[in-house]
Design an enzyme around this catalytic site. Sequence first.
Site, PDB file in Angstrom:
ATOM      1  N   HIS A 294       0.820  -1.225   0.000  1.00 53.06           N
ATOM      2  CA  HIS A 294       0.000   0.000   0.000  1.00 53.06           C
ATOM      3  C   HIS A 294       0.851   1.271   0.000  1.00 53.06           C
ATOM      4  CE1 HIS A 294       0.135   0.855   4.442  1.00 53.06           C
ATOM      5  NE2 HIS A 294       0.142  -0.451   4.570  1.00 53.06           N
ATOM      6  N   ASP A 306       6.123   1.061   6.436  1.00 53.41           N
ATOM      7  CA  ASP A 306       4.712   0.689   6.320  1.00 53.41           C
ATOM      8  C   ASP A 306       4.004   1.724   5.469  1.00 53.41           C
ATOM      9  OD1 ASP A 306       2.182  -0.296   6.619  1.00 53.41           O
ATOM     10  OD2 ASP A 306       1.963   0.272   8.714  1.00 53.41           O
ATOM     11  N   GLU A 340      -5.426   1.746   2.827  1.00 56.90           N
ATOM     12  CA  GLU A 340      -5.205   0.529   3.612  1.00 56.90           C
ATOM     13  C   GLU A 340      -5.346   0.812   5.098  1.00 56.90           C
ATOM     14  OE1 GLU A 340      -3.299  -2.605   5.962  1.00 56.90           O
ATOM     15  OE2 GLU A 340      -2.813  -0.482   5.940  1.00 56.90           O
ATOM     16  N   GLU A 341      -4.755   1.915   5.524  1.00 58.18           N
ATOM     17  CA  GLU A 341      -4.705   2.182   6.967  1.00 58.18           C
ATOM     18  C   GLU A 341      -6.082   2.488   7.555  1.00 58.18           C
ATOM     19  OE1 GLU A 341      -2.304   1.323   8.569  1.00 58.18           O
ATOM     20  OE2 GLU A 341      -0.399   1.696   7.550  1.00 58.18           O
ATOM     21  N   ASP A 368       3.256  -6.417   3.349  1.00 60.42           N
ATOM     22  CA  ASP A 368       2.890  -5.326   4.251  1.00 60.42           C
ATOM     23  C   ASP A 368       3.314  -5.649   5.682  1.00 60.42           C
ATOM     24  OD1 ASP A 368       1.883  -2.990   5.261  1.00 60.42           O
ATOM     25  OD2 ASP A 368      -0.210  -3.655   5.261  1.00 60.42           O
ATOM     26  N   HIS A 438       3.705   2.728  12.598  1.00 63.69           N
ATOM     27  CA  HIS A 438       2.772   3.830  12.855  1.00 63.69           C
ATOM     28  C   HIS A 438       3.352   4.892  13.787  1.00 63.69           C
ATOM     29  CE1 HIS A 438      -0.912   1.051  11.791  1.00 63.69           C
ATOM     30  NE2 HIS A 438      -0.004   1.101  10.838  1.00 63.69           N
TER      31      HIS A 438
HETATM   32 ZN   LIG Z   1       0.726  -1.453   6.310  1.00 65.85          ZN
END
Ligand SMILES: [Zn+2]
Length: 480
Positions: A294, A306, A340-341, A368, A438
Amino acid sequence: MATHIVSKAFVAMVVLSGVAQGFTDGSETLKFVPHSKTDLKDEISQYQDIADEIIKLSVYGAAQNQSYNRLAEMVDRFGNRMSGTQNLEDAIDYMLDKLKGDGLENVHGEPVMVPSWKRGDESAVMLQPRYHPMSILGLGSSIGTPQGGITAEALVVRSFDELHRRATEAKGKIIVYNQDFISYGVTVQYRTDGAYEAAMVGGVASLIRSVTPLSIYSPHTGHQVYRDGVKQIPTACITVEDAEMMWRMAQRGIKIVLNLNMSAENIGMVTSRNTVAEIIGYKYPEQVVLVSGHLDSWDVGQGAMDDGGGAFISWQALSLIHQLGLRPKRTLRAVLWTGEEQGLVGSQAYYEAHKINISNFDFVMESDAGTFTPQGLGFTGNNGSYEVIKNVLQLLAPINATLISTPADGGDVAFWIQQGVPGASLMNDNSRYMYFHHTNGDSMTVQDSHQMDLCSALWAVVSFVVADLDNMLPRDNPNL
Ligand SMILES: [Zn+2]
Ligand SMILES: *[C@@H]1O[C@H](CO)[C@@H](O)[C@H](O)[C@H]1NC(C)=O
Ligand SMILES: *[C@@H]1O[C@H](CO)[C@@H](O)[C@H](O)[C@H]1NC(C)=O
Ligand SMILES: *[C@@H]1O[C@H](CO)[C@@H](O)[C@H](O)[C@H]1NC(C)=O
Ligand SMILES: *[C@@H]1O[C@H](CO)[C@@H](O)[C@H](O)[C@H]1NC(C)=O
Ligand SMILES: *[C@@H]1O[C@H](CO)[C@@H](O)[C@H](O)[C@H]1NC(C)=O
């Protein structure tokens, strides 16, 4: 459904007549003919030379460091790319240009609606027993607080069970979760449902301990979900350090008072795009092997790990094959997901838009969970396809990435896998992944160019060979 049947019948007719395309062996084009184990091994081992060429180019040759350098150029230019932002759309435009410039085919964006959420200013301050400003990140889709924030006593719990037991103490409080880290899959429920559970017992806000096994005072944001009919309350993550300290204070019977001040806002749905590029198959262009990661990220750090890494090894897989002048029988398609998130928004829309062609989706791959040293693949599919992929992975012996484990780590390709399409995720030495996940620490500094070269080689070898085998991978669902 009718369309599939017609197209299958058409394939069968072509096979039987076997003329126009000069097939030597009619049976080879029937989609799901199982090979004997020896035939399969023989067919796949013939790809060792190509696998070696791909590895040479990616790991030692002209494409050395290429996926890392391409990723660095993108994330240094755009930074993070949260769904709903102009920045993500600018990054998508940039990618479309780069993919075209790289000589890939059918490069285009496919529009999809994604949620737009604005973080705004945010702060959390401990007012009692002492003044202590805390590092926080609001959770995606959280509402804001009223002007001036919410000032309330904290109720610190270690689990939802404890919260339920102490429900009578919760009214009017800010619920602080100091849950243990078990694994991401298990512990993430506190991020997803923490606000909902807190609101159910009368809490006015909730703070969760960041979902990570290691902290250097770093909050880890992520998605959270409100439920219909339950009051929406503001929610953010705090650091492991502050969660543990508040727990210790509470155990000592100390009263904790907090001010949480967030101006977060849900804006609504806006248009984004999944980014698509292909190498069109020369024999079965309608049949697809999909590689993916993503492009969107959270609004912290650079979104390099990520999932910049997964998106860029997916581009690189096609790029390496193109650079070697190779073209497989089936179409290789890279899809760089959006949204995606926010809960697999882009990949679900993609599935809905393309499931009519599910019978032509041969294999779906997703990266991912890091692009560190690759070890092999996580896999979901029937035993016949497991056998094929196990053999294909033997081609990666030169880089020691031959392991296969089940199941695949579904994510963005889960929609296809659930219906019976064989699927895989990149298995890599990602023991440090959750440290950066994140956070503001998710930057190029976490990535390693050699490791990305190895991942790109694995991704290219597997997708090319599967796309070039005589038959599609077997699957059990007779409707596919
Ligand atoms: Zn991810
Ligand atoms: C790739 O990066 C390594 C380490 O930074 C460097 O030694 C090597 O020369 C680079 N290779 C190419 C082809 O630029
Ligand atoms: C809350 O945040 C706003 C900015 O969003 C600021 O103007 C205000 O002073 C803050 N209030 C407190 C009590 O921190
Ligand atoms: C389905 O596949 C056919 C053949 O490749 C293609 O022409 C068509 O655009 C595809 N439709 C969708 C919705 O993907
Ligand atoms: C598939 O493989 C598993 C484990 O190797 C085995 O237990 C199972 O019986 C096999 N199923 C079929 C249908 O061959
Ligand atoms: C090969 O990979 C396995 C699994 O990741 C690892 O345990 C082993 O040490 C590796 N061997 C070499 C020679 O790198």
